[in-house]
Design an enzyme around this catalytic site. Sequence first.
Site, PDB file in Angstrom:
ATOM      1  N   ALA A  67      -1.747   5.596   3.775  1.00 46.42           N
ATOM      2  CA  ALA A  67      -1.607   5.425   2.326  1.00 46.42           C
ATOM      3  C   ALA A  67      -2.903   5.704   1.556  1.00 46.42           C
ATOM      4  O   ALA A  67      -2.906   6.465   0.580  1.00 46.42           O
ATOM      5  CB  ALA A  67      -1.100   4.013   2.035  1.00 46.42           C
TER       6      ALA A  67
ATOM      7  N   TYR B 284      -3.999  -3.891  -2.678  1.00 47.47           N
ATOM      8  CA  TYR B 284      -3.550  -2.936  -1.655  1.00 47.47           C
ATOM      9  C   TYR B 284      -4.238  -1.572  -1.758  1.00 47.47           C
ATOM     10  O   TYR B 284      -4.360  -0.866  -0.764  1.00 47.47           O
ATOM     11  CB  TYR B 284      -2.032  -2.760  -1.730  1.00 47.47           C
ATOM     12  CG  TYR B 284      -1.281  -3.987  -1.266  1.00 47.47           C
ATOM     13  CD1 TYR B 284      -1.169  -4.277   0.079  1.00 47.47           C
ATOM     14  CD2 TYR B 284      -0.715  -4.871  -2.179  1.00 47.47           C
ATOM     15  CE1 TYR B 284      -0.504  -5.402   0.527  1.00 47.47           C
ATOM     16  CE2 TYR B 284      -0.036  -6.004  -1.749  1.00 47.47           C
ATOM     17  CZ  TYR B 284       0.063  -6.261  -0.391  1.00 47.47           C
ATOM     18  OH  TYR B 284       0.724  -7.387   0.037  1.00 47.47           O
TER      19      TYR B 284
ATOM     20  N   GLU C  60       3.918  -2.818  11.611  1.00 47.55           N
ATOM     21  CA  GLU C  60       5.322  -2.808  12.045  1.00 47.55           C
ATOM     22  C   GLU C  60       5.485  -2.821  13.558  1.00 47.55           C
ATOM     23  O   GLU C  60       6.460  -3.345  14.092  1.00 47.55           O
ATOM     24  CB  GLU C  60       6.029  -1.559  11.489  1.00 47.55           C
ATOM     25  CG  GLU C  60       6.234  -1.550   9.987  1.00 47.55           C
ATOM     26  CD  GLU C  60       7.443  -2.369   9.562  1.00 47.55           C
ATOM     27  OE1 GLU C  60       7.965  -3.153  10.374  1.00 47.55           O
ATOM     28  OE2 GLU C  60       7.842  -2.229   8.396  1.00 47.55           O
TER      29      GLU C  60
ATOM     30  N   GLY D 221       5.884  10.940   8.386  1.00 41.23           N
ATOM     31  CA  GLY D 221       4.823  11.927   8.611  1.00 41.23           C
ATOM     32  C   GLY D 221       3.474  11.247   8.726  1.00 41.23           C
ATOM     33  O   GLY D 221       3.377  10.018   8.684  1.00 41.23           O
TER      34      GLY D 221
ATOM     35  N   LYS E 172       5.469   5.934  17.202  1.00 46.02           N
ATOM     36  CA  LYS E 172       4.020   6.210  17.167  1.00 46.02           C
ATOM     37  C   LYS E 172       3.246   4.927  16.865  1.00 46.02           C
ATOM     38  O   LYS E 172       2.089   4.788  17.272  1.00 46.02           O
ATOM     39  CB  LYS E 172       3.688   7.341  16.191  1.00 46.02           C
ATOM     40  CG  LYS E 172       4.000   7.076  14.731  1.00 46.02           C
ATOM     41  CD  LYS E 172       2.930   6.308  14.000  1.00 46.02           C
ATOM     42  CE  LYS E 172       3.448   5.759  12.682  1.00 46.02           C
ATOM     43  NZ  LYS E 172       2.449   5.016  11.919  1.00 46.02           N
TER      44      LYS E 172
ATOM     45  N   LYS F 286       8.833   2.245   8.586  1.00 44.91           N
ATOM     46  CA  LYS F 286       8.710   2.728   9.963  1.00 44.91           C
ATOM     47  C   LYS F 286       8.875   1.574  10.957  1.00 44.91           C
ATOM     48  O   LYS F 286       7.977   1.283  11.740  1.00 44.91           O
ATOM     49  CB  LYS F 286       7.348   3.409  10.145  1.00 44.91           C
ATOM     50  CG  LYS F 286       7.218   4.702   9.339  1.00 44.91           C
ATOM     51  CD  LYS F 286       5.874   5.362   9.512  1.00 44.91           C
ATOM     52  CE  LYS F 286       5.794   6.685   8.765  1.00 44.91           C
ATOM     53  NZ  LYS F 286       4.428   7.232   8.726  1.00 44.91           N
TER      54      LYS F 286
ATOM     55  N   SER G 141       0.813  -1.215   0.000  1.00 44.04           N
ATOM     56  CA  SER G 141       0.000   0.000   0.000  1.00 44.04           C
ATOM     57  C   SER G 141       0.850   1.271   0.000  1.00 44.04           C
ATOM     58  O   SER G 141       0.549   2.213  -0.732  1.00 44.04           O
ATOM     59  CB  SER G 141      -0.992  -0.004   1.167  1.00 44.04           C
ATOM     60  OG  SER G 141      -0.386  -0.495   2.323  1.00 44.04           O
TER      61      SER G 141
ATOM     62  N   ARG H 123       7.293  -7.984  -5.863  1.00 42.59           N
ATOM     63  CA  ARG H 123       7.830  -9.344  -5.710  1.00 42.59           C
ATOM     64  C   ARG H 123       7.094 -10.326  -6.622  1.00 42.59           C
ATOM     65  O   ARG H 123       7.680 -11.203  -7.207  1.00 42.59           O
ATOM     66  CB  ARG H 123       7.608  -9.766  -4.254  1.00 42.59           C
ATOM     67  CG  ARG H 123       8.717 -10.534  -3.678  1.00 42.59           C
ATOM     68  CD  ARG H 123       8.569 -10.731  -2.202  1.00 42.59           C
ATOM     69  NE  ARG H 123       7.226 -10.682  -1.660  1.00 42.59           N
ATOM     70  CZ  ARG H 123       6.848 -11.354  -0.585  1.00 42.59           C
ATOM     71  NH1 ARG H 123       7.703 -12.148   0.015  1.00 42.59           N
ATOM     72  NH2 ARG H 123       5.630 -11.236  -0.092  1.00 42.59           N
ATOM     73  N   ARG H 124       5.802 -10.144  -6.740  1.00 44.10           N
ATOM     74  CA  ARG H 124       4.994 -11.084  -7.525  1.00 44.10           C
ATOM     75  C   ARG H 124       4.774 -10.540  -8.932  1.00 44.10           C
ATOM     76  O   ARG H 124       4.368  -9.383  -9.120  1.00 44.10           O
ATOM     77  CB  ARG H 124       3.639 -11.318  -6.844  1.00 44.10           C
ATOM     78  CG  ARG H 124       3.747 -12.163  -5.575  1.00 44.10           C
ATOM     79  CD  ARG H 124       2.394 -12.428  -4.947  1.00 44.10           C
ATOM     80  NE  ARG H 124       1.732 -11.211  -4.531  1.00 44.10           N
ATOM     81  CZ  ARG H 124       0.623 -10.741  -5.066  1.00 44.10           C
ATOM     82  NH1 ARG H 124       0.007 -11.394  -6.039  1.00 44.10           N
ATOM     83  NH2 ARG H 124       0.096  -9.619  -4.632  1.00 44.10           N
TER      84      ARG H 124
HETATM   85  N1  LIG Z   1       0.565   1.859   4.541  1.00 37.15           N
HETATM   86  C1  LIG Z   1       0.807   3.035   5.074  1.00 37.15           C
HETATM   87  O1  LIG Z   1      -0.108   3.850   5.261  1.00 37.15           O
HETATM   88  C2  LIG Z   1       2.204   3.431   5.422  1.00 37.15           C
HETATM   89  C3  LIG Z   1       3.208   2.504   5.595  1.00 37.15           C
HETATM   90  N2  LIG Z   1       4.461   2.894   5.929  1.00 37.15           N
HETATM   91  C4  LIG Z   1       5.547   1.933   6.092  1.00 37.15           C
HETATM   92  O2  LIG Z   1       5.838   1.374   4.813  1.00 37.15           O
HETATM   93  C5  LIG Z   1       6.412   0.075   4.979  1.00 37.15           C
HETATM   94  C6  LIG Z   1       5.725  -0.881   4.030  1.00 37.15           C
HETATM   95  O3  LIG Z   1       4.389  -0.988   4.461  1.00 37.15           O
HETATM   96  P1  LIG Z   1       3.124  -1.162   3.529  1.00 37.15           P
HETATM   97  O4  LIG Z   1       3.406  -0.878   2.115  1.00 37.15           O
HETATM   98  O5  LIG Z   1       2.047  -0.398   4.169  1.00 37.15           O
HETATM   99  O6  LIG Z   1       2.897  -2.718   3.759  1.00 37.15           O
HETATM  100  P2  LIG Z   1       1.953  -3.695   2.940  1.00 37.15           P
HETATM  101  O7  LIG Z   1       1.700  -4.844   3.839  1.00 37.15           O
HETATM  102  O8  LIG Z   1       0.829  -2.956   2.373  1.00 37.15           O
HETATM  103  O9  LIG Z   1       2.904  -4.142   1.748  1.00 37.15           O
HETATM  104  C7  LIG Z   1       4.126  -4.770   1.950  1.00 37.15           C
HETATM  105  C8  LIG Z   1       4.683  -5.172   0.590  1.00 37.15           C
HETATM  106  O10 LIG Z   1       5.937  -5.823   0.789  1.00 37.15           O
HETATM  107  C9  LIG Z   1       5.892  -7.095   0.145  1.00 37.15           C
HETATM  108  N3  LIG Z   1       6.722  -8.025   0.910  1.00 37.15           N
HETATM  109  C10 LIG Z   1       6.388  -8.783   1.976  1.00 37.15           C
HETATM  110  N4  LIG Z   1       7.449  -9.514   2.368  1.00 37.15           N
HETATM  111  C11 LIG Z   1       8.456  -9.185   1.520  1.00 37.15           C
HETATM  112  C12 LIG Z   1       9.776  -9.623   1.383  1.00 37.15           C
HETATM  113  N5  LIG Z   1      10.300 -10.528   2.206  1.00 37.15           N
HETATM  114  N6  LIG Z   1      10.518  -9.080   0.396  1.00 37.15           N
HETATM  115  C13 LIG Z   1      10.006  -8.171  -0.442  1.00 37.15           C
HETATM  116  N7  LIG Z   1       8.754  -7.728  -0.383  1.00 37.15           N
HETATM  117  C14 LIG Z   1       7.983  -8.241   0.594  1.00 37.15           C
HETATM  118  C15 LIG Z   1       4.431  -7.497   0.127  1.00 37.15           C
HETATM  119  O11 LIG Z   1       4.199  -8.438  -0.903  1.00 37.15           O
HETATM  120  C16 LIG Z   1       3.787  -6.137  -0.146  1.00 37.15           C
HETATM  121  O12 LIG Z   1       3.831  -5.842  -1.521  1.00 37.15           O
HETATM  122  C17 LIG Z   1       6.243  -0.266   6.470  1.00 37.15           C
HETATM  123  O13 LIG Z   1       7.473  -0.065   7.123  1.00 37.15           O
HETATM  124  C18 LIG Z   1       5.216   0.730   6.972  1.00 37.15           C
HETATM  125  O14 LIG Z   1       5.399   1.075   8.328  1.00 37.15           O
HETATM  126  C19 LIG Z   1       4.776   4.214   6.108  1.00 37.15           C
HETATM  127  C20 LIG Z   1       3.820   5.178   5.922  1.00 37.15           C
HETATM  128  C21 LIG Z   1       2.463   4.865   5.586  1.00 37.15           C
HETATM  129  O1  LIG Z   2       2.525   5.105   9.171  1.00 38.47           O
HETATM  130  C1  LIG Z   2       1.368   5.199   8.898  1.00 38.47           C
HETATM  131  C2  LIG Z   2       0.654   6.487   8.816  1.00 38.47           C
HETATM  132  O2  LIG Z   2       1.554   7.549   8.857  1.00 38.47           O
HETATM  133  C3  LIG Z   2       0.570   3.985   8.657  1.00 38.47           C
HETATM  134  O3  LIG Z   2       0.255   3.434   9.880  1.00 38.47           O
HETATM  135  P1  LIG Z   2      -0.061   1.888   9.965  1.00 38.47           P
HETATM  136  O4  LIG Z   2       1.217   1.172   9.548  1.00 38.47           O
HETATM  137  O5  LIG Z   2      -0.434   1.657  11.386  1.00 38.47           O
HETATM  138  O6  LIG Z   2      -1.169   1.612   9.003  1.00 38.47           O
END
Ligand SMILES: NC(=O)C1=CN([C@@H]2O[C@H](COP(=O)(O)OP(=O)(O)OC[C@H]3O[C@@H](n4cnc5c(N)ncnc54)[C@H](O)[C@@H]3O)[C@@H](O)[C@H]2O)C=CC1
Ligand SMILES: O=C(CO)COP(=O)(O)O
Length: 377
Positions: free
Chosen positions: A150, A58, A291, A146, A201, A116, A20, A41-42
């Site tokens: 997403a 996502y 996380e 920040g 946070k 994060k 996402s 990855r996929r």
């Molecule tokens: N979703 C949000 O609103 C926000 C997320 N973040 C941070 O972004 C980072 C990623 O989170 P999201 O995209 O939200 O997670 P997500 O769960 O939506 O996506 C994770 C992605 O990583 C892939 N993945 C899983 N295991 C993997 C591996 N071993 N190697 C490569 N790819 C792999 C998954 O297939 C997926 O595409 C986290 O650290 C999160 O804290 C930061 C700000 C906002």
């Molecule tokens: O970091 C985020 C918003 O800034 C997303 O929070 P979550 O990982 O808890 O969805």
Amino acid sequence: MTPKRSTPAGPRVAVIGAGSWGTTFGKILADGGAQVTMWARRAELAHEIDEAKRNSRYLPGINLPRTMAATHELAIALRDVDQVYLSVPSQSLRENLKALRPLLSDNDAKIVSLMKGVERTSGLRMSQVIEQELRCDPDRIAVASGPNLALEIAREQPTAAVISSRSQETAEEVARAARNSYFRTFVNTDVIGTEFGGVLKNLIAVAIGIVDGVGYGENTKASIITRGLVEMTDFAVANGAHPETLQGLAGLGDLIATCQSPLSRNNTAGRLLGQGYSFQDVVKQMQQTAEGLASVAPVLQLARESEVHMPIVEQVKMVLDGKMNPRDIAPHLTTDDDTPQGERTNHGQADGGGALRRALQRAFDQFRNGGRSPGRD
Ligand SMILES: NC(=O)C1=CN([C@@H]2O[C@H](COP(=O)(O)OP(=O)(O)OC[C@H]3O[C@@H](n4cnc5c(N)ncnc54)[C@H](O)[C@@H]3O)[C@@H](O)[C@H]2O)C=CC1
Ligand SMILES: O=C(CO)COP(=O)(O)O
């Protein structure tokens, strides 16, 4: 598969991780004029983004920019890039960097962490893992943080973020690429504070989710958010951050967004715990990365090493471990010591509380002045 796009004029960037946040950040960059190639990855996901300009798992309902390309081949994504954005789960970053390293060996692209978390085994922040694995100059590394849920940003709701790098020049270069009509980026050079804001946070958002799940109301949540900010500030300052950073977008800003929103996965995980699900059940139910669940133990380890007291995070750990009934979390916002505690900080060993007091005073003064700055610190 050759990624398809019409070519804009901005920097060439790769986004590693098409979940996402990675996909949303790719959209931010593409809408700002960058030439974006997503790596997923996929193969099926890469194909869906590249062909249909969708990421239905996502980001359901979101149309991605026509200029955005995607591939599942790292070498294609990283060819001649100016900037690389990393958005995989924190615990998988190191293994992903091992695959990236040979492909970036003769390239001095800027490397930007969107993550994060801290690494469970080492307690390292993501920028530290990047520096170790890519063996690159820390001036090439930046982090983005920040209040950035997403899905809201993918819907183009106006949002701000901060880009931090030890090098002001790198922070500005990344901030110029990562901005558009709905996404505004500020810069700072406090990488430690910016990263820890995002990590910590999450833990407070789990606590908020827990009390929400139990059914407690706004007083409990406001108490946890306020005392949580003190814990975050004490911890970050003791580990080298500037206290002001924790009052900014990467600290207070993100704390508010994550604690308030049902879109937050950390908040959601906490709510399930508060409703009585076990840690194992919660992990099974979560479809996306939360996380905070992996960061609790390494953060508490670092807190012990830096002699910072974190009662809220300690209690989150006890609930996760099944050692505390979620209903009991609220009365234990401070130590169980009989001596009433000063409000400023938990132990008073860091300057964070002073900064917090000044920030709250400024906000109060502004409020009294009808939103105008009173023109003093
Ligand atoms: N979703 C949000 O609103 C926000 C997320 N973040 C941070 O972004 C980072 C990623 O989170 P999201 O995209 O939200 O997670 P997500 O769960 O939506 O996506 C994770 C992605 O990583 C892939 N993945 C899983 N295991 C993997 C591996 N071993 N190697 C490569 N790819 C792999 C998954 O297939 C997926 O595409 C986290 O650290 C999160 O804290 C930061 C700000 C906002
Ligand atoms: O970091 C985020 C918003 O800034 C997303 O929070 P979550 O990982 O808890 O969805």
